[in-house]
Design a protein around this motif. Structure first.
Motif, short mmCIF file in Angstrom:
data_model
loop_
_atom_site.label_atom_id
_atom_site.label_comp_id
_atom_site.label_asym_id
_atom_site.label_seq_id
_atom_site.Cartn_x
_atom_site.Cartn_y
_atom_site.Cartn_z
N PHE A 51 37.53 40.40 29.98
CA PHE A 51 38.79 39.24 30.41
C PHE A 51 38.27 38.12 30.38
N SER A 105 37.31 41.84 41.93
CA SER A 105 36.68 43.30 42.43
C SER A 105 35.30 43.02 41.61
N TYR A 106 35.01 42.35 40.96
CA TYR A 106 33.54 42.96 39.91
C TYR A 106 32.96 41.85 40.85
N GLU A 111 46.20 40.72 36.30
CA GLU A 111 45.28 42.24 36.55
C GLU A 111 44.01 41.42 35.83
N GLU A 112 43.68 40.87 35.06
CA GLU A 112 41.90 40.19 34.54
C GLU A 112 41.90 39.92 35.88
N ARG A 155 42.11 40.36 39.60
CA ARG A 155 41.98 41.07 39.98
C ARG A 155 40.70 42.32 39.96
N ARG A 156 40.52 41.74 38.80
CA ARG A 156 39.16 42.61 38.08
C ARG A 156 38.18 41.96 37.95
N LEU A 157 38.20 40.41 38.29
CA LEU A 157 36.83 39.85 38.08
C LEU A 157 36.79 40.18 40.08
N LEU A 196 32.05 41.02 31.15
CA LEU A 196 33.53 40.32 31.77
C LEU A 196 34.15 39.80 30.51
#
Length: 226
Positions: free
Chosen positions: A188, A169-170, A162-163, A165-167, A185
């Motif tokens: 995460f 996305s970022y 999940e982290e 994915r967020r990264l 950030l």
DNA sequence: TAGGCCATCTGGTCCT
DNA sequence: AGGACCAGATGGCCTA
């Protein structure tokens, strides 16, 4: 709690787990199944089991075919009695029953034995894919520790995914990562991604239990101080 | 020696 | 009916 489990939790209590996790896809831990040669071999089949199964290893190795134990009577009860779970009451009660019932009972026993061996094989497989100190000189994880560690590992991997994915996305938003990780950030960053980071203030016991709801009694060996 | 962990047996229940 | 699954009981092995 055995030595390997202590090693496991030591590794969990610091960033070794992170390293193991990151390297996991590149190396085989090479930890053989508990039944195999070279393993600690704590639990060889009892004489009774050996007799009943007619094998010295897993009963289902060759398709789990029924062996001759179901056919013979109770000529060898004495040898069975040497094994675990065969007390006098069981022996006498079983011996009193008609041969047909005894045969059926033995068949059921053999089936149950195979089922448990399959379950243990599955647990061995699980031990082989979760990161901990795999070594022939280290006793294998207990069943409960294997399940609890596997659960934690799955949770950790899910969180890491999940982290990630967020990264991604970022990054897709056109931002660039510099070192140190931007405040944005922080959620995460490594210490947040891996719940067992050594930077955590919680004690080992708290770390072990906080992520899984594991009863702390199962981690009595965790005596490191916050 | 006590406690932990385990394998096995056993009878019951549920499912096919 | 037979097989799968489960939980309780029992006893062996190992370690602190």
């Amino acid at each position: 709690m055995n030595a390997s489990e202590e090693n496991l939790l030591k590794s969990i209590s610091n960033d070794t787990l992170l390293d193991l996790t990151q390297r996991y896809g590149q190396s085989s831990f090479g930890f053989g199944a508990g039944h195999g040669a070279g393993s600690p071999g704590r639990y060889p089949l009892t004489p009774a089991a050996d007799f009943l199964s007619g094998q010295t290893a897993k009963s289902n190795e060759s398709g789990g075919e029924q062996t001759s134990e179901d056919d013979d009577g109770f000529d060898h009860l004495d040898s069975r009695k040497r094994g675990s779970g065969f007390d006098d009451d069981k022996l006498s009660s079983l011996a009193k029953k008609p041969k047909e019932q005894r045969s059926l009972r033995l068949s059921i026993n053999a089936r149950e034995r195979r089922r448990m061996h399959d379950l243990n094989d599955a647990l061995d497989g699980l031990r082989g894919v979760i990161p901990y100190a795999h070594s022939p000189s280290v006793r294998k994880l207990s069943k409960i520790a294997t399940l609890l560690l596997a659960k934690n590992y799955i949770l950790m991997q899910a969180q890491a995914l999940e982290e990630m994915r967020r990264l991604v996305s970022y990054l897709n938003q056109g931002q660039t990562i510099t070192s140190p990780i931007p405040t944005a950030l922080a959620p995460f960053g490594q210490t947040a991604v891996y719940p067992f980071s050594s930077t955590a203030l919680a004690s080992c016991v708290e770390k072990c239990t906080s992520y899984s709801g594991t009863p702390s009694s199962l981690f009595k060996h965790c005596n490191d101080k916050p």
